[in-house]
Scaffold this motif. Structure first.
Motif, mmCIF file in Angstrom:
data_model
loop_
_atom_site.group_PDB
_atom_site.id
_atom_site.type_symbol
_atom_site.label_atom_id
_atom_site.label_comp_id
_atom_site.label_asym_id
_atom_site.label_seq_id
_atom_site.Cartn_x
_atom_site.Cartn_y
_atom_site.Cartn_z
ATOM 1 N N MET A 1 1.002 -1.274 0.013
ATOM 2 C CA MET A 1 -0.056 -0.023 -0.021
ATOM 3 C C MET A 1 0.796 1.175 -0.094
ATOM 4 S SD MET A 1 -2.984 1.209 2.801
ATOM 5 C CE MET A 1 -3.750 2.537 2.645
ATOM 6 N N CYS A 2 0.682 2.200 -1.027
ATOM 7 C CA CYS A 2 1.551 3.372 -1.079
ATOM 8 C C CYS A 2 1.593 4.200 -0.059
ATOM 9 C CB CYS A 2 1.419 3.925 -2.324
ATOM 10 S SG CYS A 2 -0.283 4.574 -2.469
ATOM 11 N N THR A 3 0.637 4.282 0.671
ATOM 12 C CA THR A 3 0.388 5.318 1.964
ATOM 13 C C THR A 3 1.343 4.766 3.157
ATOM 14 O OG1 THR A 3 -1.339 4.179 2.806
ATOM 15 C CG2 THR A 3 -1.876 6.186 1.640
ATOM 16 N N VAL A 4 1.904 3.297 2.810
ATOM 17 C CA VAL A 4 2.980 3.059 4.001
ATOM 18 C C VAL A 4 4.199 3.091 3.214
ATOM 19 C CG1 VAL A 4 3.352 0.855 5.222
ATOM 20 C CG2 VAL A 4 0.833 1.511 5.054
ATOM 21 N N CYS A 5 4.488 2.491 2.088
ATOM 22 C CA CYS A 5 5.766 2.409 1.401
ATOM 23 C C CYS A 5 6.321 3.689 0.766
ATOM 24 C CB CYS A 5 5.587 1.048 0.686
ATOM 25 S SG CYS A 5 4.751 1.499 -0.918
ATOM 26 N N GLY A 6 5.392 4.575 0.542
ATOM 27 C CA GLY A 6 5.849 5.544 -0.084
ATOM 28 C C GLY A 6 6.343 5.467 -1.577
ATOM 29 N N CYS A 7 5.633 4.539 -2.444
ATOM 30 C CA CYS A 7 6.122 4.247 -3.479
ATOM 31 C C CYS A 7 6.512 5.115 -4.567
ATOM 32 C CB CYS A 7 5.267 3.015 -4.362
ATOM 33 S SG CYS A 7 3.592 3.848 -4.657
ATOM 34 N N GLY A 8 7.403 5.149 -5.343
ATOM 35 C CA GLY A 8 7.625 6.222 -6.434
ATOM 36 C C GLY A 8 8.402 7.434 -6.059
ATOM 37 N N ARG A 78 -7.728 -18.796 4.096
ATOM 38 C CA ARG A 78 -7.417 -17.685 3.684
ATOM 39 C C ARG A 78 -6.309 -16.844 4.741
ATOM 40 N NH1 ARG A 78 -12.407 -16.177 4.432
ATOM 41 N NH2 ARG A 78 -11.895 -15.212 6.373
ATOM 42 N N LEU A 79 -5.473 -16.163 4.272
ATOM 43 C CA LEU A 79 -4.614 -15.205 4.795
ATOM 44 C C LEU A 79 -5.133 -13.753 4.756
ATOM 45 C CD1 LEU A 79 -1.020 -16.348 4.482
ATOM 46 C CD2 LEU A 79 -2.297 -16.540 6.439
ATOM 47 N N ASP A 80 -5.725 -12.853 5.621
ATOM 48 C CA ASP A 80 -6.329 -11.581 5.526
ATOM 49 C C ASP A 80 -5.502 -10.515 6.129
ATOM 50 O OD1 ASP A 80 -8.214 -9.378 5.109
ATOM 51 O OD2 ASP A 80 -9.757 -10.347 6.132
ATOM 52 N N PHE A 81 -4.787 -9.770 5.294
ATOM 53 C CA PHE A 81 -4.109 -8.738 5.862
ATOM 54 C C PHE A 81 -4.755 -7.412 5.688
ATOM 55 C CE2 PHE A 81 -0.930 -12.036 4.288
ATOM 56 C CZ PHE A 81 -0.295 -12.149 5.333
ATOM 57 N N GLY A 82 -5.991 -7.274 5.494
ATOM 58 C CA GLY A 82 -6.839 -6.337 5.507
ATOM 59 C C GLY A 82 -7.479 -5.920 6.877
ATOM 60 N N THR A 83 -7.162 -6.570 7.910
ATOM 61 C CA THR A 83 -7.784 -6.419 9.257
ATOM 62 C C THR A 83 -6.974 -5.211 9.884
ATOM 63 O OG1 THR A 83 -6.652 -8.592 9.897
ATOM 64 C CG2 THR A 83 -8.962 -8.637 9.139
ATOM 65 N N GLY A 84 -7.470 -4.970 11.046
ATOM 66 C CA GLY A 84 -6.670 -3.937 11.889
ATOM 67 C C GLY A 84 -7.071 -2.670 11.468
ATOM 68 N N PRO A 85 -6.616 -1.740 12.570
ATOM 69 C CA PRO A 85 -6.826 -0.096 11.933
ATOM 70 C C PRO A 85 -6.576 0.140 10.691
ATOM 71 C CG PRO A 85 -6.204 -0.419 14.579
ATOM 72 C CD PRO A 85 -5.820 -1.895 13.784
ATOM 73 N N ALA A 86 -5.157 -0.195 10.378
ATOM 74 C CA ALA A 86 -4.670 0.256 9.205
ATOM 75 C C ALA A 86 -5.270 -0.219 7.893
ATOM 76 C CB ALA A 86 -2.986 0.242 9.311
ATOM 77 N N LYS A 100 0.006 6.047 11.456
ATOM 78 C CA LYS A 100 0.942 7.323 11.665
ATOM 79 C C LYS A 100 1.502 7.756 10.384
ATOM 80 C CE LYS A 100 4.374 9.957 14.163
ATOM 81 N NZ LYS A 100 4.898 10.537 12.895
ATOM 82 N N ILE A 101 2.083 6.633 9.595
ATOM 83 C CA ILE A 101 2.470 7.302 8.228
ATOM 84 C C ILE A 101 1.480 7.471 7.454
ATOM 85 C CG2 ILE A 101 3.671 6.192 6.294
ATOM 86 C CD1 ILE A 101 5.053 4.419 8.353
ATOM 87 N N GLU A 102 0.547 6.920 7.140
ATOM 88 C CA GLU A 102 -0.759 7.175 6.426
ATOM 89 C C GLU A 102 -1.306 8.586 6.617
ATOM 90 O OE1 GLU A 102 -5.001 5.177 5.131
ATOM 91 O OE2 GLU A 102 -3.550 3.931 6.093
ATOM 92 N N ILE A 105 1.025 11.293 5.319
ATOM 93 C CA ILE A 105 1.186 11.374 3.849
ATOM 94 C C ILE A 105 -0.229 11.878 3.354
ATOM 95 C CG2 ILE A 105 1.141 9.989 1.924
ATOM 96 C CD1 ILE A 105 3.208 8.049 3.158
ATOM 97 N N LEU A 106 -1.206 11.221 3.808
ATOM 98 C CA LEU A 106 -2.729 11.876 3.333
ATOM 99 C C LEU A 106 -2.930 13.279 3.841
ATOM 100 C CD1 LEU A 106 -4.718 8.440 3.424
ATOM 101 C CD2 LEU A 106 -3.575 9.589 1.494
ATOM 102 N N GLY A 107 -2.382 13.603 5.024
ATOM 103 C CA GLY A 107 -2.683 14.918 5.649
ATOM 104 C C GLY A 107 -2.094 15.853 4.652
ATOM 105 N N LYS A 108 -0.942 15.522 4.498
ATOM 106 C CA LYS A 108 -0.061 16.541 3.514
ATOM 107 C C LYS A 108 -0.684 16.687 2.040
ATOM 108 C CE LYS A 108 4.180 15.904 5.755
ATOM 109 N NZ LYS A 108 5.669 15.253 5.642
#
Length: 319
Positions: A1-8, A78-86, A100-102, A105-108
């Motif tokens: 997810m780019c809001t986490v990894c800061g891709c590009g 199934r492996l579900d990595f879409g759970t949790g607050p993030a 916090k990272i998200e 990034i999204l706030g800016k």
């Protein structure tokens, strides 16, 4: 997810703004489009067994208890990595760190988008952010739209792709100017890219700005560009389950263009089910069935654009 990894990050390239039909004898400028180049040899990426060291190992070993408590019970199939607050996963980061990272990034991005929106509103410019998966027919729909407008509305296009100017060149061939943004490894446009592009475009007051985002049904949903509306394009060749599989995009959009409907006689696509799934995610979503090939839905789409243009011009707020 780019809001986490800061891709590009740092890889964006904004091309020259231009277009219109070239002189009859003009030839394409060499190097305008970067050609596709295959890798020298196939590369196979497998799961890494490299151990973590230093901060990464420490972070990974100390995942906070709150994040662990939000994980769904394991499922045998199934492996579900879409759970949790993030609602996402990144190796070595806790849910709290990811949030916090998200937010940073999204706030800016949202601050920058608000500036773009104010700039566009002051000039009565109606901006649309066209989003979809690759191959949905965005560019063909844009070309058909600009041809149908026939110059009666001043228009310009921002094209977003990781590489090449293929789509910008198709737009320019209609006589409408286009500016290419290449995002490198980035998987979406963001508000800062658009903010840097706008001063280069000499947009007319009361004009139409069409932004074709990078083909991706995930990350562009999170990034406001300052547009009036997101328009999600779903091709009937993609399958009717896409709204449920990629709900954030359909939740963020105001209009769904159900595209390539001329192909329905050759497919098993269930139109009613696709629309039902989309409306489950977003009950306020308007739906237009469209085809750049047959022209179905184009008049309804143009009427929707005309209404938006009229509203943008009426609410223009000069600085």
């Amino acid at each position: 997810m780019c809001t986490v990894c800061g891709c590009g990050t740092g890889e964006t390239r904004i091309g020259a703004f231009g277009g219109g039909k070239p002189p009859a004898r003009a030839r394409p400028t060499p190097g305008t489009t970067r050609a596709w180049r295959p890798l020298a040899s196939p590369t196979v990426i497998t799961g890494s067994t490299t151990p973590l060291h230093g901060d990464a190992a420490a972070t990974n070993a100390t995942q906070d208890a709150a994040a662990r408590e939000t994980r769904a019970p394991p499922h045998p199939q199934r492996l579900d990595f879409g759970t949790g607050p993030a609602r996402a996963h990144a190796p070595g980061l806790s849910q709290g760190q990811m949030l916090k990272i998200e937010r940073d990034i999204l706030g800016k991005n949202d601050t920058r988008a608000a500036g773009n929106r104010a700039w566009l509103r002051a000039r009565g410019i109606f901006a649309l952010n066209l989003v979809s998966s690759p191959g949905s027919g965005k560019t063909s729909l844009l070309v058909r739209t600009l041809q149908a407008l026939g110059g009666r509305v001043p228009a310009a296009v921002i094209e977003g792709d990781q590489q090449t100017e293929f789509d910008a060149e198709r737009i320019r061939a209609t006589g409408v100017p286009a500016l290419q943004i290449n995002t490198g490894k980035g998987c979406h446009l963001d508000a800062d890219m658009v903010a840097r592009a706008l001063p280069r475009m000499a947009l007319a007051d009361g004009s139409l700005l069409l932004i074709e985002n990078v083909g991706n049904l995930v990350c562009p949903a999170a990034f406001d560009l300052g547009e009036a509306h997101k328009v999600v394009i779903l091709s009937v060749t993609e399958g009717e389950d896409k709204p449920l599989k990629y709900p954030d995009m359909f939740a963020a959009a105001d209009l769904l263009m159900l595209n390539k409907v001329d192909l329905l006689p050759y497919l098993s696509f269930d139109t009613a089910r696709a629309i039902d799934y989309a409306l489950r995610i977003n009950p306020r979503l308007r739906v237009i069935r469209s085809s750049a090939t047959s022209g179905e839905g184009i008049d309804e789409w143009l009427a929707w654009i005309d209404a938006g243009l009229a509203a943008a011009r009426a609410s223009a707020q000069p600085a």
